[in-house]
Each structure stands twice: as C-alpha cells, then as structure tokens.
Write a protein that holds these residues in place. Structure first.
Motif, mmCIF file in Angstrom:
data_model
loop_
_atom_site.group_PDB
_atom_site.id
_atom_site.type_symbol
_atom_site.label_atom_id
_atom_site.label_comp_id
_atom_site.label_asym_id
_atom_site.label_seq_id
_atom_site.Cartn_x
_atom_site.Cartn_y
_atom_site.Cartn_z
ATOM 1 N N PRO A 106 0.807 -1.235 0.000
ATOM 2 C CA PRO A 106 0.000 0.000 0.000
ATOM 3 C C PRO A 106 0.834 1.275 0.000
ATOM 4 O O PRO A 106 1.858 1.367 0.658
ATOM 5 N N LYS A 107 0.339 2.267 -0.737
ATOM 6 C CA LYS A 107 0.979 3.580 -0.815
ATOM 7 C C LYS A 107 -0.107 4.641 -0.667
ATOM 8 O O LYS A 107 -1.166 4.518 -1.255
ATOM 9 N N ALA A 108 0.171 5.676 0.128
ATOM 10 C CA ALA A 108 -0.830 6.729 0.289
ATOM 11 C C ALA A 108 -0.236 7.999 0.883
ATOM 12 O O ALA A 108 -0.058 8.995 0.188
ATOM 13 N N THR A 109 0.099 7.971 2.173
ATOM 14 C CA THR A 109 0.411 9.209 2.894
ATOM 15 C C THR A 109 1.638 9.914 2.336
ATOM 16 O O THR A 109 1.597 11.113 2.035
ATOM 17 N N VAL A 110 2.743 9.205 2.212
ATOM 18 C CA VAL A 110 3.974 9.829 1.724
ATOM 19 C C VAL A 110 3.802 10.288 0.282
ATOM 20 O O VAL A 110 4.304 11.352 -0.114
ATOM 21 N N GLN A 111 3.085 9.520 -0.517
ATOM 22 C CA GLN A 111 2.858 9.907 -1.907
ATOM 23 C C GLN A 111 2.058 11.216 -1.976
ATOM 24 O O GLN A 111 2.344 12.074 -2.815
ATOM 25 N N ALA A 112 1.065 11.370 -1.095
ATOM 26 C CA ALA A 112 0.292 12.606 -1.079
ATOM 27 C C ALA A 112 1.128 13.780 -0.589
ATOM 28 O O ALA A 112 0.997 14.904 -1.074
ATOM 29 N N ALA A 113 1.999 13.523 0.389
ATOM 30 C CA ALA A 113 2.797 14.598 0.968
ATOM 31 C C ALA A 113 3.902 15.061 0.019
ATOM 32 O O ALA A 113 4.197 16.259 -0.067
ATOM 33 N N LEU A 114 4.511 14.117 -0.701
ATOM 34 C CA LEU A 114 5.653 14.462 -1.552
ATOM 35 C C LEU A 114 5.280 14.655 -3.012
ATOM 36 O O LEU A 114 6.015 15.303 -3.755
ATOM 37 N N GLY A 115 4.141 14.087 -3.426
ATOM 38 C CA GLY A 115 3.806 14.069 -4.847
ATOM 39 C C GLY A 115 3.718 15.437 -5.488
ATOM 40 O O GLY A 115 4.073 15.613 -6.659
ATOM 41 N N MET A 131 7.478 23.554 -6.577
ATOM 42 C CA MET A 131 8.764 24.215 -6.792
ATOM 43 C C MET A 131 8.943 24.596 -8.257
ATOM 44 O O MET A 131 9.511 25.650 -8.573
ATOM 45 N N ALA A 132 8.455 23.755 -9.167
ATOM 46 C CA ALA A 132 8.549 24.077 -10.592
ATOM 47 C C ALA A 132 7.698 25.300 -10.924
ATOM 48 O O ALA A 132 8.098 26.154 -11.732
ATOM 49 N N TYR A 168 7.040 17.766 -15.916
ATOM 50 C CA TYR A 168 7.533 16.619 -15.170
ATOM 51 C C TYR A 168 6.849 16.520 -13.804
ATOM 52 O O TYR A 168 6.494 15.424 -13.354
ATOM 53 N N GLY A 169 6.703 17.670 -13.139
ATOM 54 C CA GLY A 169 6.074 17.675 -11.822
ATOM 55 C C GLY A 169 4.634 17.183 -11.858
ATOM 56 O O GLY A 169 4.195 16.448 -10.966
ATOM 57 N N MET A 170 3.890 17.579 -12.887
ATOM 58 C CA MET A 170 2.508 17.111 -13.011
ATOM 59 C C MET A 170 2.461 15.615 -13.278
ATOM 60 O O MET A 170 1.571 14.912 -12.766
ATOM 61 N N VAL A 181 1.161 10.152 -11.363
ATOM 62 C CA VAL A 181 1.514 8.764 -11.043
ATOM 63 C C VAL A 181 1.361 8.509 -9.541
ATOM 64 O O VAL A 181 0.936 7.425 -9.126
ATOM 65 N N ALA A 182 1.680 9.515 -8.707
ATOM 66 C CA ALA A 182 1.501 9.353 -7.262
ATOM 67 C C ALA A 182 0.030 9.163 -6.910
ATOM 68 O O ALA A 182 -0.315 8.318 -6.069
#
Length: 496
Positions: A410-419, A425-426, A437-439, A444-445
């Motif tokens: 499972p993936k969720a919290t870190v992906q939402a925080a860092l995605g 920044m871009a 690239y950022g989008m 994907v996140a």
C-alpha cells in the motif's frame, strides 16, 4: 410588607414555571447513537461554514478562495466518512484517505461545481506544505531509539531492500517509458517506493489484537520497518529534489544535494537540542507549548528551506528535529505526539483533498496514464519479489512470507505529501518543462494511491486470517511479551 410579599410570590411563581419547563425539557427524547452523531457533525459543519462566512463576508461566496477551501475540507471529511462505512468484520477494508482524495477529484472535474470551488494555487501549495510538516513531525516522533538499537537484521532488510530496489526500478522504467531525465526518474522512484503507514499500521493493529502473527512478531515487524522505509524514501526524494532544481553542472548538483542533506540533519539536530531546554518542564501547559514550538520550528524549516533554495533540507530538518526532541522528552513524548496526531486529523482531509483537486481528468493524457500505471505495476512486482526474498531465511513459513510481501504494497500518505512538492517548486521557478515533469510525478503518485491503497488494505484484511497463525489470548500475551523487545514500538510507530 405587602409589596415584598407580592414580589416574593411572583419570584416563586417564576421559579416554579422555570423548573417545570426544565423538567419537561429533560423529559424530551434525545437522539442517540448514529443519529446523534450525524446531527452533531452536521451542525458543526454548518457552523464552520457559517462562522467563516460571518467573519469574511463576500470572501466566502461561491467562486472565492475561502469558499473553495471550506467546501473542499468538508467534502473531504465526508468522503472519508463514507469510505469508512465499507467495513468487513470491523476491518477497514478501504482506507478513509481514499474518499478524501476522490472528493477533491470530484470537486475539480464536475461541471459547474468546478467554477464555484476555486482555490488559489498559493494557498493550496502553502497548506500542502504545512500538512507535509505535520506528517513529518509525526514520523519523527513515532521513531523509538530503543527500537532502532534492537531491530533485528530482518527488519532492516525489509525496510531498506524493497525501498531501494523499487526506487531504482521505477527510475529505470520511468526514464525510458515516461521520458524523464534521470534525476526526475529517481525522484519519482523514491515517491513511489514509500509504504503507507496510514494503511499498514491500522490493519496490523487489528490483526495483532486478534492474535494473528503475534508469535513471530509479524505485525510489530511491519509497523517498525514501515517507519524506516518512509524515512529512507523521504531522504532519497529530498536529495533528488535539491539536485533537480540546482543550477550548474551535474557534479555540482550532486554536491548540492549532499550539502542539503547535511544542512537538514545539522539544523534538525540543533533544533532538537533547543527543544530540550525550551520550554522548561516547570512551565504551565508544557505539552501545549512544546507542540506549538515544535510545529512552529518544523513549518518554518519547510518554508525556510524553500525560501533559501534548499528545498530538500526542510523535510529532513523536520524529521531529525522531531526525533531528537522526542528522544530528549523520553516518556513525556506521548502526550505531545497525541496532540500532533489531533492536528493531523485536521490537515489530512486538506492534504488529500487538495491533491485530488490538482488532477484535471480532461487534461490527462491516456498515454501518460497508461505508462504511469505500467511503471507502477513493474515497481510493485519487483517490490513484492524483493520483499519475499529478504524474508527467506528469517524463520517464517511460506504463508507468512506471502503475507509480508502482500502487506508491503500500500501507498498513500507519503505519496500525497511528496507528490506535489516538485510541482510546487517548478511553478515557483516558472519552468514549464519542469512543471510538465512535476505534473506527471503527481499524476503517477495519485494513481498509486487509488490503485494500491484499497488493494493493499483488502489484501491485508483478507489474507491475514488465512495466512497467519492465530493464538489464544493467553498465548497472545505470553508470546508478545517474549517476542517484542520494545513494548511501546506499536503505539509509537502507529502515530505515523
């Protein structure tokens, strides 16, 4: 005398009527259970909207920023509660954060509603960064030094091996399939490589309470390893982030990334030592003051890092600072972590709702989505195989190895925080190519959350009772006392 007697009689009659009214009011039936909960929550949400409107006036009208933020927050909370309804034997088959994410996607893509729910990009970015600071603070407070010292080699292997191999695999596939530069490919790899404590920890606690896998310490193993897996992924991401937005030659960017890591660690250590002395223990409301100072320093670190051009240093500084502060507080860390957890309950709907609101379905390319899903699937397959390999000689039977491999998806919290961090920044840099690239990284996140969070939660809840051995309460207590060398690991790690 007559006037006084008359006043006394009038007063007594008034008191009698009041007492009678109160008595009738107390006899009125009151709502209970689910009905009372629905009424209370409904009133509170209407009150929140009413207060914001009363204070700000036209700024809370449809199409304005505050209106969009309030509607998004309330919709995300409702989405999480609706998802929570789907349960199987009290096991959260689908994590509530999925409903929060979908609520943001709906508000962003439904005609007419999209025009009314406007959210300023600067506000959205700022709130997501605050949520990032809060979740990293929880991660730092959730670490236990005793667990770090006593972790067995299998826990280290489970935490490090799958994370590094998946990050490298996703980077390789992303470079050739998504046409990412190598540094952005590794950034995507580390975003996807983190496991989600928000899904794994509650599921492990439920299995542990029923005695599944307790004899061999499987729930404790996965909860403890999840913390270090996330920190490794965050460290790799922040290092790549600093290199991606650096100027100059490649080697200079590599050096800059390493310097950002060192800066974050040293600044976090200094802040953690400061938290040992300020506030002092004899002050009143010391827990509240510690929470305010810690969160204030952590939020300042995240925003200050971006302002200083050291975007990767802020997250690491927050992690190290909260860990050292919690280490110095010892047993007094628990109440601080509990308050930070309450604050996270407010920012969690905002984070996932805002992430969902960034996704415009009409602007998504089928080509990008398809390649993103393919990249994610390849990374997941490699992760499962590597996880199975690292536990081969750890004393588990075949069923337990299969369960550990499935529970590590499972993936969720870190992906939402860092995605969305790289996208923000871009946008600040004004670089159109980096925004592209950022989008893609954010898309994907989000796909990773939508696909792996429900599948992983279902896999844990359905396969746990079938693949793990269950023990009676007496055996459960005895085995747990023998196998878990740090009894407080479960509670502390669960704060992630």
């Amino acid at each position: 005398m007559g006037e006084k007697t008359q006043q006394t009689d009038t007063y007594e009659q008034t008191e009698s009527k009041s007492a009678g009214f109160c008595s009738k009011l107390q006899r009125c039936p009151k709502p209970h259970g689910f009905t009372a909960s629905v009424i209370t929550k409904g009133v509170l949400r209407l009150l929140l909207f009413g207060v914001v409107w009363a204070v700000t006036g036209p700024a809370c009208f449809p199409g304005q920023n505050l209106f969009g933020l309030v509607v998004l927050f309330l919709s995300a909370v409702c989405g999480g509660e609706l998802i929570s309804v789907f349960r199987r034997n009290n096991t959260p088959a689908i994590p509530p954060l999925l409903g929060m994410l979908l609520a943001g996607v709906v508000l962003r893509n439904v005609p007419y509603i999209t025009d009314s729910v406007f959210i300023d990009q600067k506000w959205s970015s700022a709130l997501r960064n605050i949520a990032l600071a809060v979740i990293l603070t929880r991660a730092g407070l959730g670490l236990n030094a005793a667990a770090l010292r006593r972790l067995k080699s299998v826990c280290v292997r489970v935490a490090v091996g799958p994370c590094i191999v998946e990050a490298c695999t996703v980077a390789l596939v992303g470079h050739f399939l998504l046409d990412f530069p190598w540094i952005w490919a590794f950034m995507l790899g580390f975003v996807l490589a983190a496991v989600s404590p928000a899904v794994v920890v509650p599921s492990m606690l439920l299995l542990q309470s029923d005695g599944f896998g307790v004899q061999k310490g499987i729930p404790t193993l996965l909860m403890a390893a999840g913390s270090f897996d996330d920190i490794l992924a965050i460290t790799g991401f922040t290092t790549c982030l600093g290199m991606a937005f650096g100027t100059g030659s490649t080697w200079m960017n590599v050096v800059k990334g390493v310097l950002e890591v060192l800066t974050g660690v040293l600044a976090g250590a200094a802040g953690g030592v400061l938290m040992h002395f300020i506030p002092s223990e004899e002050q009143s409301d010391v827990v509240l003051q510690r929470v305010c100072v810690l969160l204030g320093l952590c939020v300042f670190s995240v925003f200050g890092g971006h302002a200083a051009g050291l975007g990767g240093a802020g997250g690491l500084c927050t992690l190290v600072m909260s860990f050292i502060a919690g280490l110095s507080w010892s047993e007094q860390k628990a109440p601080v972590a509990a308050v930070v957890g309450r604050i996270w309950n407010v920012f969690q709907p905002l984070l996932f709702g805002l992430i969902g609101a960034e996704i415009s379905i009409s602007s998504l390319s089928v080509y990008t989505v398809g390649l993103g899903v393919a990249t994610l699937c390849v990374g997941l397959l490699v992760r499962v195989l590597v996880t199975f390999t690292v536990v081969l000689y750890a004393g588990f039977n075949l069923k337990e190895k299969i369960f550990i491999s499935l529970a590590w998806m499972p993936k969720a919290t870190v992906q939402a925080a860092l995605g969305s961090t790289a996208l923000d920044m871009a946008r600040s840099a004004g670089d159109k190519q980096m925004q592209y690239y950022g989008m893609d990284v954010l898309t994907v996140a989000v796909l990773a959350i939508l696909i792996t969070a429900p599948i992983g939660a279902l896999a844990i809840s359905l396969t746990g009772p079938k693949l793990l051995q269950q023990h009676t309460p007496i055996q459960h207590t005895q085995d747990q006392s023998e196998c878990v060398s740090t009894p407080d690991v479960d509670g502390l790690v669960s704060k992630l």
